[in-house]
Design an enzyme around this catalytic site. Sequence first.
Site, PDB file in Angstrom:
ATOM      1  N   LYS A  32      42.299  45.128  42.117  1.00 49.02           N
ATOM      2  CA  LYS A  32      42.063  45.491  43.534  1.00 49.02           C
ATOM      3  C   LYS A  32      42.925  45.688  44.295  1.00 49.02           C
ATOM      4  O   LYS A  32      42.574  45.345  45.680  1.00 49.02           O
ATOM      5  CB  LYS A  32      41.063  44.162  44.057  1.00 49.02           C
ATOM      6  CG  LYS A  32      40.323  44.097  42.274  1.00 49.02           C
ATOM      7  CD  LYS A  32      38.847  44.680  42.464  1.00 49.02           C
ATOM      8  CE  LYS A  32      38.123  43.945  44.042  1.00 49.02           C
ATOM      9  NZ  LYS A  32      36.902  44.996  43.738  1.00 49.02           N
TER      10      LYS A  32
ATOM     11  N   ASP B  26      36.922  45.134  38.998  1.00 52.17           N
ATOM     12  CA  ASP B  26      35.794  44.833  39.040  1.00 52.17           C
ATOM     13  C   ASP B  26      34.619  46.402  37.986  1.00 52.17           C
ATOM     14  O   ASP B  26      33.905  45.690  37.108  1.00 52.17           O
ATOM     15  CB  ASP B  26      34.996  44.714  39.774  1.00 52.17           C
ATOM     16  CG  ASP B  26      34.720  45.888  41.227  1.00 52.17           C
ATOM     17  OD1 ASP B  26      35.664  46.582  41.057  1.00 52.17           O
ATOM     18  OD2 ASP B  26      34.062  45.979  42.416  1.00 52.17           O
TER      19      ASP B  26
ATOM     20  N   ASP C 162      42.880  37.140  32.491  1.00 49.13           N
ATOM     21  CA  ASP C 162      42.023  35.849  31.546  1.00 49.13           C
ATOM     22  C   ASP C 162      40.496  37.086  31.148  1.00 49.13           C
ATOM     23  O   ASP C 162      40.337  36.454  30.615  1.00 49.13           O
ATOM     24  CB  ASP C 162      42.431  34.761  32.553  1.00 49.13           C
ATOM     25  CG  ASP C 162      42.148  33.802  32.510  1.00 49.13           C
ATOM     26  OD1 ASP C 162      41.705  32.875  30.738  1.00 49.13           O
ATOM     27  OD2 ASP C 162      40.949  32.557  32.875  1.00 49.13           O
TER      28      ASP C 162
ATOM     29  N   ASP D 241      38.437  37.749  27.436  1.00 42.67           N
ATOM     30  CA  ASP D 241      37.544  36.848  26.990  1.00 42.67           C
ATOM     31  C   ASP D 241      36.670  38.587  27.132  1.00 42.67           C
ATOM     32  O   ASP D 241      35.566  38.056  25.835  1.00 42.67           O
ATOM     33  CB  ASP D 241      36.737  36.035  27.891  1.00 42.67           C
ATOM     34  CG  ASP D 241      36.788  34.125  27.936  1.00 42.67           C
ATOM     35  OD1 ASP D 241      38.700  34.253  27.383  1.00 42.67           O
ATOM     36  OD2 ASP D 241      36.495  33.133  28.051  1.00 42.67           O
TER      37      ASP D 241
HETATM   38  C1  IPM Z   1      43.504  31.386  28.205  1.00 43.58           C
HETATM   39  C2  IPM Z   1      42.784  30.257  28.641  1.00 43.58           C
HETATM   40  C3  IPM Z   1      44.349  30.101  29.716  1.00 43.58           C
HETATM   41  C4  IPM Z   1      44.807  30.538  30.766  1.00 43.58           C
HETATM   42  C5  IPM Z   1      43.301  28.377  29.641  1.00 43.58           C
HETATM   43  C6  IPM Z   1      43.144  27.061  28.290  1.00 43.58           C
HETATM   44  C7  IPM Z   1      44.534  27.756  30.785  1.00 43.58           C
HETATM   45  O1  IPM Z   1      41.478  30.530  29.189  1.00 43.58           O
HETATM   46  O2  IPM Z   1      44.738  31.463  27.179  1.00 43.58           O
HETATM   47  O3  IPM Z   1      42.653  32.293  28.223  1.00 43.58           O
HETATM   48  O4  IPM Z   1      43.493  30.635  32.112  1.00 43.58           O
HETATM   49  O5  IPM Z   1      45.002  31.543  30.759  1.00 43.58           O
HETATM   50 MG    MG Z   2      40.898  32.159  29.184  1.00 42.08          MG
END
Ligand code: IPM
Ligand code: MG
Length: 368
Positions: A192, A225, A249, A253
């Site tokens: 960012k 973003d 992170d 996901d």
């Molecule tokens: C990941 C998880 C971890 C992170 C947690 C469990 C600490 O979400 O590995 O993505 O935030 O890095």
């Molecule tokens: Mg994570």
Amino acid sequence: MANPSILILPGDGIGAEVMVEVRKIIDWYGANRDLSFDVSEDLVGGSAYDKHGVPLHDDTMAHAQEVDAVLLGAVGGPAYDDLDFSVKPERGLLRLRKEMDLFANLRPAQCFDALADFSSLKKDIVSGLDIMIVRELTSGVYFGEPRGIFEEGNERVGINTQRYTESEIDRAARAAFELARKRNNKVCSMEKANVMESGILWREVVTKVHQADYADVQLSHMYADNGAMQLVRAPKQFDVILTDNLFGDILSDCAAMLTGSLGMLPSASLGAPMANGRPKALYEPVHGSAPDIAGQGKANPIACILSFAMALRYSFDQGDEATRLENAVEKVLADGARTGDLMGPEDGTPLSTSQMGDAIVEALSASL
Ligand code: IPM
Ligand code: MG
């Protein structure tokens, strides 16, 4: 020569049950491919807290520094929600990453053909998807100082610090460029820079490393973003995505879900080479401990099994055997094997965790 060593840390929740399936795979390689490992097992996260009062015992930490690779399941769970921050299960994992200095977190998101229909996105947007997120893992807001909850006037203030040194950005960038050269030669760096000084420095250093040593790789920059938006709009535009600890992170996901299920995504966290030439390394599924289904034999072991495939490739120089294992996973999915996370409510009876593991072992044997 001694067998390569692996430390298994199943952790909490579904970590234990998916790791049982990984051990079947490890045993298969010992019995069938002359590839044996010295495997030890220990505690991390809530299970370590229950026994030792800390989420990672010093002896476990020391052992992790000595082995050739660590395989970790997952940490955390509602039983530990009210613990003091310093002993929460997640602190065990973060200590491993920090003290082993695992700065490059590789999170591949690949959409298996057999699962393209199961993604929440349209099939043509995700089919054939193959991207690699390189997340910086030892710095940024996860570790920056000052941090804490402080009194300020008549109220409290919560503080975390986003902090990146040039050398931290430099080494993460190099990891991404090196990987890109073995893939489709493209890196998109996300930060960012429009609102954060650390993002301005990030962009500057990535550009400098690129010009100095990786001008053959195609480099682009994107605000994080916009990156999130592009990931769900047209994810196939990306090859390697380079980003910091917190954005990585979140974006990983998001990328995981493109493939149909969080239960499919492996990861490798790599550091500098050790004396034997192997990188410091920890392998773990991207999914968490999933306390809601833990202990019921419902978990998908594929992310953890594919994490072992990454160990074969990045720690043990067994790229062909890694591909064999990935192909075995692809084969069972193509044959219709599904755990519950890969099915709709009307799709029949799912395979259990151990049935999925057995099916993959069978596919490995059929590959010989
Ligand atoms: C990941 C998880 C971890 C992170 C947690 C469990 C600490 O979400 O590995 O993505 O935030 O890095
Ligand atoms: Mg994570």
